[in-house]
Design an enzyme around this catalytic site. Sequence first.
Site, PDB file in Angstrom:
ATOM      1  N   CYS A 145       4.625  -9.162   7.086  1.00 17.77           N
ATOM      2  CA  CYS A 145       5.324  -8.388   6.042  1.00 17.77           C
ATOM      3  C   CYS A 145       6.067  -7.193   6.629  1.00 17.77           C
ATOM      4  CB  CYS A 145       4.333  -7.903   4.996  1.00 17.77           C
ATOM      5  SG  CYS A 145       3.455  -9.228   4.180  1.00 17.77           S
ATOM      6  N   HIS A 178       6.106  -0.898   1.684  1.00 18.63           N
ATOM      7  CA  HIS A 178       5.915  -2.333   1.445  1.00 18.63           C
ATOM      8  C   HIS A 178       5.177  -2.499   0.118  1.00 18.63           C
ATOM      9  CE1 HIS A 178       4.848  -6.432   1.741  1.00 18.63           C
ATOM     10  NE2 HIS A 178       3.625  -6.260   2.198  1.00 18.63           N
ATOM     11  N   ASN A 188       4.081  -9.345  -4.012  1.00 22.71           N
ATOM     12  CA  ASN A 188       4.308  -9.116  -2.585  1.00 22.71           C
ATOM     13  C   ASN A 188       5.292 -10.170  -2.064  1.00 22.71           C
ATOM     14  OD1 ASN A 188       4.150  -8.960   0.199  1.00 22.71           O
ATOM     15  ND2 ASN A 188       1.920  -8.784   0.265  1.00 22.71           N
TER      16      ASN A 188
HETATM   17  O1  UT7 Z   1       1.392  -7.780   2.857  1.00 19.91           O
HETATM   18  C1  UT7 Z   1       0.145  -7.861   3.433  1.00 19.91           C
HETATM   19  C2  UT7 Z   1      -0.595  -8.903   2.666  1.00 19.91           C
HETATM   20  N1  UT7 Z   1      -1.835  -8.582   2.129  1.00 19.91           N
HETATM   21  C3  UT7 Z   1      -2.173  -7.556   1.322  1.00 19.91           C
HETATM   22  O2  UT7 Z   1      -1.482  -6.612   1.131  1.00 19.91           O
HETATM   23  C4  UT7 Z   1      -3.500  -7.657   0.657  1.00 19.91           C
HETATM   24  C5  UT7 Z   1      -4.331  -6.416   0.748  1.00 19.91           C
HETATM   25  N2  UT7 Z   1      -5.525  -6.589  -0.060  1.00 19.91           N
HETATM   26  C6  UT7 Z   1      -5.520  -6.420  -1.400  1.00 19.91           C
HETATM   27  O3  UT7 Z   1      -4.509  -6.120  -1.986  1.00 19.91           O
HETATM   28  C7  UT7 Z   1      -6.841  -6.554  -2.116  1.00 19.91           C
HETATM   29  O4  UT7 Z   1      -7.869  -6.676  -1.176  1.00 19.91           O
HETATM   30  C8  UT7 Z   1      -6.893  -7.745  -3.107  1.00 19.91           C
HETATM   31  C9  UT7 Z   1      -6.011  -7.460  -4.295  1.00 19.91           C
HETATM   32  C10 UT7 Z   1      -6.444  -9.014  -2.407  1.00 19.91           C
HETATM   33  C11 UT7 Z   1      -8.305  -7.947  -3.628  1.00 19.91           C
HETATM   34  O5  UT7 Z   1      -8.788  -6.757  -4.186  1.00 19.91           O
HETATM   35  P1  UT7 Z   1     -10.235  -6.213  -3.765  1.00 19.91           P
HETATM   36  O6  UT7 Z   1     -10.492  -5.007  -4.571  1.00 19.91           O
HETATM   37  O7  UT7 Z   1     -10.245  -6.034  -2.280  1.00 19.91           O
HETATM   38  O8  UT7 Z   1     -11.167  -7.367  -4.230  1.00 19.91           O
HETATM   39  P2  UT7 Z   1     -12.145  -8.296  -3.367  1.00 19.91           P
HETATM   40  O9  UT7 Z   1     -11.389  -9.181  -2.458  1.00 19.91           O
HETATM   41  O10 UT7 Z   1     -13.213  -7.432  -2.784  1.00 19.91           O
HETATM   42  O11 UT7 Z   1     -12.767  -9.201  -4.501  1.00 19.91           O
HETATM   43  C12 UT7 Z   1     -13.471  -8.645  -5.599  1.00 19.91           C
HETATM   44  C13 UT7 Z   1     -13.909  -9.779  -6.537  1.00 19.91           C
HETATM   45  C14 UT7 Z   1     -14.550 -10.963  -5.836  1.00 19.91           C
HETATM   46  O12 UT7 Z   1     -15.609 -11.396  -6.628  1.00 19.91           O
HETATM   47  P3  UT7 Z   1     -17.147 -11.027  -6.246  1.00 19.91           P
HETATM   48  O13 UT7 Z   1     -17.341 -11.630  -4.891  1.00 19.91           O
HETATM   49  O14 UT7 Z   1     -17.186  -9.523  -6.229  1.00 19.91           O
HETATM   50  O15 UT7 Z   1     -17.911 -11.657  -7.340  1.00 19.91           O
HETATM   51  C15 UT7 Z   1     -13.460 -12.019  -5.852  1.00 19.91           C
HETATM   52  O16 UT7 Z   1     -13.981 -13.335  -5.867  1.00 19.91           O
HETATM   53  O17 UT7 Z   1     -12.774 -10.303  -7.232  1.00 19.91           O
HETATM   54  C16 UT7 Z   1     -12.776 -11.735  -7.156  1.00 19.91           C
HETATM   55  N3  UT7 Z   1     -11.404 -12.207  -7.204  1.00 19.91           N
HETATM   56  C17 UT7 Z   1     -10.754 -12.467  -8.359  1.00 19.91           C
HETATM   57  N4  UT7 Z   1     -11.137 -12.402  -9.639  1.00 19.91           N
HETATM   58  C18 UT7 Z   1     -10.224 -12.716 -10.581  1.00 19.91           C
HETATM   59  C19 UT7 Z   1     -10.552 -12.426  -6.166  1.00 19.91           C
HETATM   60  N5  UT7 Z   1      -9.362 -12.836  -6.636  1.00 19.91           N
HETATM   61  C20 UT7 Z   1      -9.463 -12.867  -7.993  1.00 19.91           C
HETATM   62  C21 UT7 Z   1      -8.563 -13.178  -9.024  1.00 19.91           C
HETATM   63  N6  UT7 Z   1      -8.991 -13.084 -10.303  1.00 19.91           N
HETATM   64  N7  UT7 Z   1      -7.274 -13.561  -8.787  1.00 19.91           N
END
Ligand code: UT7
Length: 327
Positions: free
Chosen positions: A115, A254, A284
Amino acid sequence: MRNRWIKVLGTGSSVPDRVLTNGDLERMVDTSDEWITTRTGIKERRIAEPQETTATFALRASQRALQEAGIAPEDLDLIVVATVTPDMLFPATACLVQKELGAKKACGFDLEAGCTGFVYALAVAEKYLLAGGGEKALVVGAETLSKIVDWQDRATCVLFGDGAGAVVLGVADEPGILATYLGCDGNGGSLLELPAGCSRFPASFDTVNNRLHYIKMSGNEVFKFAVRVMEEASLEVARRAGISTQEVDLFIPHQANIRIINSAAKRLEIPEERIFVNVHKYGNTSSASIPLALDEAYREGRIREGDLLLLVGFGAGLTWGSAIIRW
Ligand code: UT7
């Protein structure tokens, strides 16, 4: 005192017509508008039609940027397309754009830095022109991430979208790009990858069955890296430009996640009214995100002559990059 600078002469962008909302995604995977909105700030994203490719949007964004700059394609010396979703591995998407534009004297290549690709391409093109490689360059960030997203993986499919942004650069005798800063750390490479289709895992029935042709990401690890590196990269480029981040008129980060943007801006003491955000509309778009935001900011009248802009990105590699521009 320097007397040769590189200025942005024009910007352009292009996105697909088709809108995919959080509500649409609720019907595709186990997710909710509430989760996506609170965790990312994204409300909708644009999705390419099957016949539309990265070059489709790269070309349209380029034509708009050239028009805005008042530059003919024949005057371009260099075309760099930053992308992680080229039309094909080769020929380069830059060559497809070169052909359609009729940019007869330009050389062209693709650049892949996750990115951060657009900021990398901007810095490379600036240095190329400064070194005497030519007078005019076209720098494009373009993606069709919808084609490499796993539409069964709710952790990634809600995040990404398609589109392109472009800038035309030219040699000038007054300040334009004041400083750039690029970095990478391959130790974090496995946190964000597309494993198959190249020399490590050539395409096979196994790679398809194991869904290895799609984006794999450890979201939370990338999140922590992003918050840290956005601040570091911004401070370093400001130091190189001899300014403080409080002097920045518009912060164009970004567009991956509103929480990452706000946390970086807070650490850099940049007030809300000086942050440009469009992640809610496009999600994104990887390499396209910063030039798309830059073009929208310009067309909305958010950038005036003489303004100081801070561009900062991060992404797969892991990579990061930043630039300070005097508009
Ligand atoms: O350009 C570079 C590319 N990447 C990025 O910029 C990504 C950077 N990361 C992020 O933006 C965040 O980490 C995310 C938005 C991807 C995720 O947010 P988070 O606060 O880090 O959540 P997490 O990955 O810790 O997941 C929290 C919970 C999990 O459930 P449990 O294990 O706590 O029960 C996931 O399974 O949210 C769950 N989850 C969802 N729930 C509903 C993950 N994706 C989803 C979803 N809908 N789409």
